[in-house]
Design a protein around this motif. Structure first.
Motif, PDB file in Angstrom:
ATOM      1  N   PRO A   1       0.791  -1.243  -0.011  1.00 60.37           N
ATOM      2  CA  PRO A   1       0.026   0.101  -0.099  1.00 60.37           C
ATOM      3  C   PRO A   1       0.788   1.329   0.033  1.00 60.37           C
ATOM      4  N   ALA A   2       1.959   1.205   0.695  1.00 55.52           N
ATOM      5  CA  ALA A   2       2.910   2.414   0.612  1.00 55.52           C
ATOM      6  C   ALA A   2       3.298   2.654  -0.768  1.00 55.52           C
ATOM      7  N   VAL A   3       3.739   1.626  -1.442  1.00 53.80           N
ATOM      8  CA  VAL A   3       4.297   2.147  -2.563  1.00 53.80           C
ATOM      9  C   VAL A   3       3.159   2.515  -3.742  1.00 53.80           C
TER      10      VAL A   3
ATOM     11  N   ARG B   1       0.753   6.995  -6.659  1.00 54.05           N
ATOM     12  CA  ARG B   1      -0.522   7.838  -6.827  1.00 54.05           C
ATOM     13  C   ARG B   1      -0.085   9.462  -6.652  1.00 54.05           C
ATOM     14  N   LEU B   2       0.627   9.721  -5.837  1.00 58.35           N
ATOM     15  CA  LEU B   2       1.208  11.057  -5.433  1.00 58.35           C
ATOM     16  C   LEU B   2       1.960  11.658  -6.625  1.00 58.35           C
TER      17      LEU B   2
END
Length: 116
Positions: A5-7, A12-13
């Motif tokens: 999820p962090a990746v 997305r950012l």
């Protein structure tokens, strides 16, 4: 294979910023041609340089956030001068700005090739 999820969040950012930069590039080129008196190829080159400026400033800002973020947060806490600035939010902002610059730098040569 699923990405952590962090990746996905970080992707997305950066991708969101790149999309905005990609959309802004043709608008900037058209504005430089129509209002600035630039030739189409010169306008595309200027848009590339503008994107490079944002990309470079974002890299510098991100590195500064990583290098001194905890010290700035500690100083704010010690001085009781909380401004709401955090290392995490600063890194996120720099990722978006870097994505914006990268998007401009990727699209400007395509626009320059199309108009040149």
């Amino acid at each position: 294979m699923s990405l952590p999820p962090a990746v996905r969040e970080r992707g997305r950012l950066v991708a969101g910023g790149a999309v905005v930069g990609s959309v802004a590039t043709p608008v900037l080129v058209a504005g430089l041609v129509a209002l600035g008196g630039f030739g189409p190829l010169a306008a595309a080159e200027t848009a590339f340089a503008f994107g490079g400026l944002w990309f470079g400033l974002a890299l510098l800002g991100w590195a500064g956030s990583v290098a001194s973020g905890r010290a700035i947060e500690a100083a704010q806490e010690h001085l009781d001068a909380d401004s709401g600035w955090t290392e995490r939010r600063s890194r996120r902002a720099m990722a978006r700005i870097g994505g914006f610059g990268a998007g401009m730098m990727l699209v400007a040569p395509v626009v320059g090739t199309a108009v040149g």
